[in-house]
Scaffold this active site. Structure first.
Site, PDB file in Angstrom:
ATOM      1  N   LYS A 174       0.867  -1.187   0.000  1.00 36.71           N
ATOM      2  CA  LYS A 174       0.000   0.000   0.000  1.00 36.71           C
ATOM      3  C   LYS A 174       0.902   1.235   0.000  1.00 36.71           C
ATOM      4  O   LYS A 174       1.531   1.552   1.005  1.00 36.71           O
ATOM      5  CB  LYS A 174      -0.914   0.047   1.232  1.00 36.71           C
ATOM      6  CG  LYS A 174      -1.971   1.145   1.052  1.00 36.71           C
ATOM      7  CD  LYS A 174      -2.570   1.616   2.340  1.00 36.71           C
ATOM      8  CE  LYS A 174      -1.739   2.638   3.053  1.00 36.71           C
ATOM      9  NZ  LYS A 174      -1.571   3.934   2.343  1.00 36.71           N
ATOM     10  N   CYS A 282      14.069  11.245   5.745  1.00 36.78           N
ATOM     11  CA  CYS A 282      14.265  10.774   7.132  1.00 36.78           C
ATOM     12  C   CYS A 282      15.704  10.930   7.591  1.00 36.78           C
ATOM     13  O   CYS A 282      15.973  10.962   8.782  1.00 36.78           O
ATOM     14  CB  CYS A 282      13.811   9.326   7.248  1.00 36.78           C
ATOM     15  SG  CYS A 282      14.578   8.281   6.004  1.00 36.78           S
ATOM     16  N   GLU A 379      10.559  16.034  14.465  1.00 38.39           N
ATOM     17  CA  GLU A 379      10.769  16.044  13.024  1.00 38.39           C
ATOM     18  C   GLU A 379       9.917  17.147  12.387  1.00 38.39           C
ATOM     19  O   GLU A 379       8.701  17.163  12.582  1.00 38.39           O
ATOM     20  CB  GLU A 379      10.314  14.679  12.488  1.00 38.39           C
ATOM     21  CG  GLU A 379      11.092  14.170  11.337  1.00 38.39           C
ATOM     22  CD  GLU A 379      10.609  12.795  10.859  1.00 38.39           C
ATOM     23  OE1 GLU A 379       9.533  12.318  11.270  1.00 38.39           O
ATOM     24  OE2 GLU A 379      11.330  12.214  10.053  1.00 38.39           O
TER      25      GLU A 379
HETATM   26  P1  NAD Z   1       2.939   8.279   7.646  1.00 41.80           P
HETATM   27  O1  NAD Z   1       3.317   7.493   8.839  1.00 41.80           O
HETATM   28  O2  NAD Z   1       1.882   9.292   7.774  1.00 41.80           O
HETATM   29  O3  NAD Z   1       2.466   7.297   6.486  1.00 41.80           O
HETATM   30  C1  NAD Z   1       3.313   6.272   6.004  1.00 41.80           C
HETATM   31  C2  NAD Z   1       2.447   5.174   5.424  1.00 41.80           C
HETATM   32  O4  NAD Z   1       1.759   4.536   6.500  1.00 41.80           O
HETATM   33  C3  NAD Z   1       1.370   5.676   4.479  1.00 41.80           C
HETATM   34  O5  NAD Z   1       1.189   4.744   3.444  1.00 41.80           O
HETATM   35  C4  NAD Z   1       0.130   5.729   5.367  1.00 41.80           C
HETATM   36  O6  NAD Z   1      -1.060   5.600   4.647  1.00 41.80           O
HETATM   37  C5  NAD Z   1       0.375   4.535   6.260  1.00 41.80           C
HETATM   38  N1  NAD Z   1      -0.271   4.598   7.581  1.00 41.80           N
HETATM   39  C6  NAD Z   1      -0.470   5.682   8.354  1.00 41.80           C
HETATM   40  N2  NAD Z   1      -1.083   5.330   9.502  1.00 41.80           N
HETATM   41  C7  NAD Z   1      -1.269   3.988   9.430  1.00 41.80           C
HETATM   42  C8  NAD Z   1      -1.859   3.039  10.312  1.00 41.80           C
HETATM   43  N3  NAD Z   1      -2.390   3.398  11.478  1.00 41.80           N
HETATM   44  N4  NAD Z   1      -1.888   1.735   9.928  1.00 41.80           N
HETATM   45  C9  NAD Z   1      -1.356   1.358   8.755  1.00 41.80           C
HETATM   46  N5  NAD Z   1      -0.807   2.221   7.878  1.00 41.80           N
HETATM   47  C10 NAD Z   1      -0.741   3.521   8.216  1.00 41.80           C
HETATM   48  O7  NAD Z   1       4.294   8.860   7.086  1.00 41.80           O
HETATM   49  P2  NAD Z   1       4.479   9.815   5.833  1.00 41.80           P
HETATM   50  O8  NAD Z   1       4.027  11.159   6.281  1.00 41.80           O
HETATM   51  O9  NAD Z   1       3.897   9.193   4.610  1.00 41.80           O
HETATM   52  O10 NAD Z   1       6.075   9.772   5.655  1.00 41.80           O
HETATM   53  C11 NAD Z   1       6.914  10.561   6.386  1.00 41.80           C
HETATM   54  C12 NAD Z   1       7.505   9.780   7.537  1.00 41.80           C
HETATM   55  O11 NAD Z   1       8.214   8.630   7.042  1.00 41.80           O
HETATM   56  C13 NAD Z   1       8.537  10.600   8.279  1.00 41.80           C
HETATM   57  O12 NAD Z   1       8.387  10.394   9.674  1.00 41.80           O
HETATM   58  C14 NAD Z   1       9.861  10.020   7.777  1.00 41.80           C
HETATM   59  O13 NAD Z   1      10.947  10.219   8.638  1.00 41.80           O
HETATM   60  C15 NAD Z   1       9.510   8.590   7.620  1.00 41.80           C
HETATM   61  N6  NAD Z   1      10.470   7.924   6.711  1.00 41.80           N
HETATM   62  C16 NAD Z   1      11.375   7.050   7.249  1.00 41.80           C
HETATM   63  C17 NAD Z   1      12.314   6.436   6.417  1.00 41.80           C
HETATM   64  C18 NAD Z   1      13.326   5.467   6.965  1.00 41.80           C
HETATM   65  O14 NAD Z   1      14.037   4.856   6.185  1.00 41.80           O
HETATM   66  N7  NAD Z   1      13.429   5.291   8.268  1.00 41.80           N
HETATM   67  C19 NAD Z   1      12.320   6.717   5.043  1.00 41.80           C
HETATM   68  C20 NAD Z   1      11.379   7.615   4.544  1.00 41.80           C
HETATM   69  C21 NAD Z   1      10.449   8.213   5.384  1.00 41.80           C
END
Ligand code: NAD
Length: 476
Positions: A174, A282, A379
């Site tokens: 997803k 990130c 962040e």
């Molecule tokens: P997000 O957590 O809002 O969403 C990420 C994904 O999770 C999306 O597909 C979203 O629909 C899904 N999601 C959200 N809540 C969920 C739940 N309760 N159950 C299942 N799925 C759920 O994050 P974002 O805003 O899309 O991305 C930014 C974040 O990702 C930042 O915190 C960034 O640091 C992190 N990130 C981490 C890495 C890494 O390698 N550690 C890499 C890229 C981004």
């Protein structure tokens, strides 16, 4: 481009059961460029069932067969690199020069996973009990539920799909509800290479489609790249079915500049590391700690790099900083900047929205933050960095570690002792010396502390998507 998207289940594009759609915007213009289904639990179930059926055959393919398929997929992505880079830039706002480079990296990642599939080993065992022969089987887990964020949609998807499929699993992915376009294109490119059901793509909101995927009893492992908030929610959701988890979460990377550093390089990389993908990375260099004696000189160089940065249309070849992902995210960034100012910080440059269509925010440098301030501890995930002086090496390491995140960090010095000591003391999954943001397919990328657990990239990522089985045979 077809406006209304379908989802990809069992090797074909099908309509969702839902009549609800999420609008997919171009952050550079604010215009709707597509609509993607807000998938229902029935859609998720259909995708998981297809992946479950495909697993029965895919798990028995040899590493060589899986490797061949992934190499073909890499070739096909390479052949469509330009199209994918443009699509990613349109949907995310990542400047086209970086999207182009990222697609090359993705191709390399898949070729690496294809090779690593053939190298996976359980160490060959022996007779640990008299007349009992032991061996280890490293086996795929089954259906993997992968959930990707919006900042690097295709790369983050491939970092999950690649090792999972290479190890013999099947996947339901997803992508983020904001950026599903390149994942759907990847599905299209996989037709004829991956057997039906090995890769399935569903779209929709995290708390509905994502949560349902994590909850599904036939999903054996949930892999997320996303926020700490989503990671916690998924960990709670997965507890009931005791699913294996892989969580790549947020970061707040320190960037430590010692007094013997090459200042020009360090200042350039503080800018490049801080504002790459508008800081929506990130591993972004967000907390810049500078030794007191070189503070003024460093700030002067940094500000001149930041103010010389080409901000604008991400489709233009020279643009270095594009928009942020959405209007809501821009507001969140601006509110954090305003709260920092209200608590006594000074804006050295930036601090405002750009007066143009789309979601553009000026590259922003903030001074005077206290270590406990929100702008240091949380962040922002936008084009905002802080600059803070320090006196001693110990103080710099202490401030760098004084944060809940533990993903990436860097130190800038010509002194080997300083670099080695910092690499021992810093509590981050990645420590660079005189570099920032550099990643390679062969080495793991993953967080410590609240940045999660598990590794993307490298052979360790493949191991994540397997389970070990001890097979013992008694003989006379
Ligand atoms: P997000 O957590 O809002 O969403 C990420 C994904 O999770 C999306 O597909 C979203 O629909 C899904 N999601 C959200 N809540 C969920 C739940 N309760 N159950 C299942 N799925 C759920 O994050 P974002 O805003 O899309 O991305 C930014 C974040 O990702 C930042 O915190 C960034 O640091 C992190 N990130 C981490 C890495 C890494 O390698 N550690 C890499 C890229 C981004």
């Amino acid at each position: 481009m077809m406006l209304k998207k379908q989802i990809f289940i069992n090797g074909i594009f099908v309509d969702s059961r839902s009549d609800q759609y999420d609008s997919i915007l171009s952050p550079a213009t604010g215009e709707v460029i597509a609509q993607a289904p807000a998938c229902t639990p029935e859609d998720i179930d259909a995708a998981v069932q297809a992946a479950g059926v495909a697993f029965k055959t895919w798990r028995h393919t040899t590493p060589g067969e899986r490797s061949t398929a992934l190499l073909k997929l890499a070739d096909r992505i390479e052949a469509h690199a330009e199209e994918l880079a443009v699509l990613e830039t349109q949907n995310v706002g990542l400047p086209i020069q970086f999207s182009t480079h990222l697609i090359e990296f993705i191709v390399d990642n898949i070729r690496f996973f294809a090779s690593a599939a053939r190298m996976l080993q359980g160490p060959v065992a022996g007779e640990y009990m008299a007349q009992h022969n032991s061996m280890l089987r490293r086996e795929p887990l089954g259906v993997i539920g992968s959930i990707a964020p919006w900042n690097f949609p295709l790369a983050m998807a491939v970092w999950k799909i690649g090792p999972a499929i290479a190890a013999g699993n099947t996947v339901v992915l997803k992508p983020s509800e904001l950026t599903p376009l390149t994942a759907l294109k990847l599905a299209e490119l996989s037709v004829g290479i991956l057997p039906p059901g090995v890769l399935n793509i569903v779209t929709g909101q995290g708390t509905v489609a994502g949560a349902e995927l994590v909850r599904h009893p036939e999903v054996k492992m949930a892999a997320l790249t996303g926020s700490v908030r989503a990671g916690k929610s998924i960990a709670r959701e997965a507890a009931d079915s005791m699913k294996k988890l892989h969580l790549e979460l947020g970061g707040k990377a320190p960037f430590i500049v010692f007094d013997d550093a090459k200042l020009e390089d360090a200042a350039f990389w503080a800018m490049a590391g801080g504002f790459y993908n508008s800081g929506q990375d990130c591993t972004a260099a967000t907390r810049i700690y500078i030794q007191e004696s070189i503070y003024e000189e460093f700030i002067h160089k940094l500000i001149s790099f930041v103010e010389g940065t080409a901000v604008g249309d991400p489709m233009l070849p020279d643009t270095l900083v594009g928009p942020v992902i959405s209007e809501a995210h821009l507001h969140k960034i601006d509110e954090m900047v305003q709260r920092a100012v209200n608590s006594g910080c000074t804006i050295l440059t930036g601090g405002k929205r750009l007066d143009r269509a789309g979601f553009f925010y000026q590259p922003t440098v903030i001074a005077g933050a206290q270590q406990s301030d929100e702008i240091i501890q949380e962040e922002v995930f936008g084009p905002v960095i802080t600059v803070t002086p320090f006196k001693t090496d110990d103080e710099a390491i202490q401030m760098a570690n004084d944060c809940k995140y533990g993903l990436a960090s860097s130190v800038w010095t010509k002194n080997l002792d300083r670099a080695m000591r910092a690499s021992r003391e810093l509590e981050f999954g990645e420590v660079w010396t005189n570099a920032h943001l550099s990643l390679v397919s062969e080495m793991p990328h993953g967080g410590h502390k609240m940045s999660g657990y598990g590794s993307d990239l490298s052979v360790y990522a493949l191991e994540e998507y397997t389970r070990l089985k001890h097979v013992m045979m008694k003989f006379e």
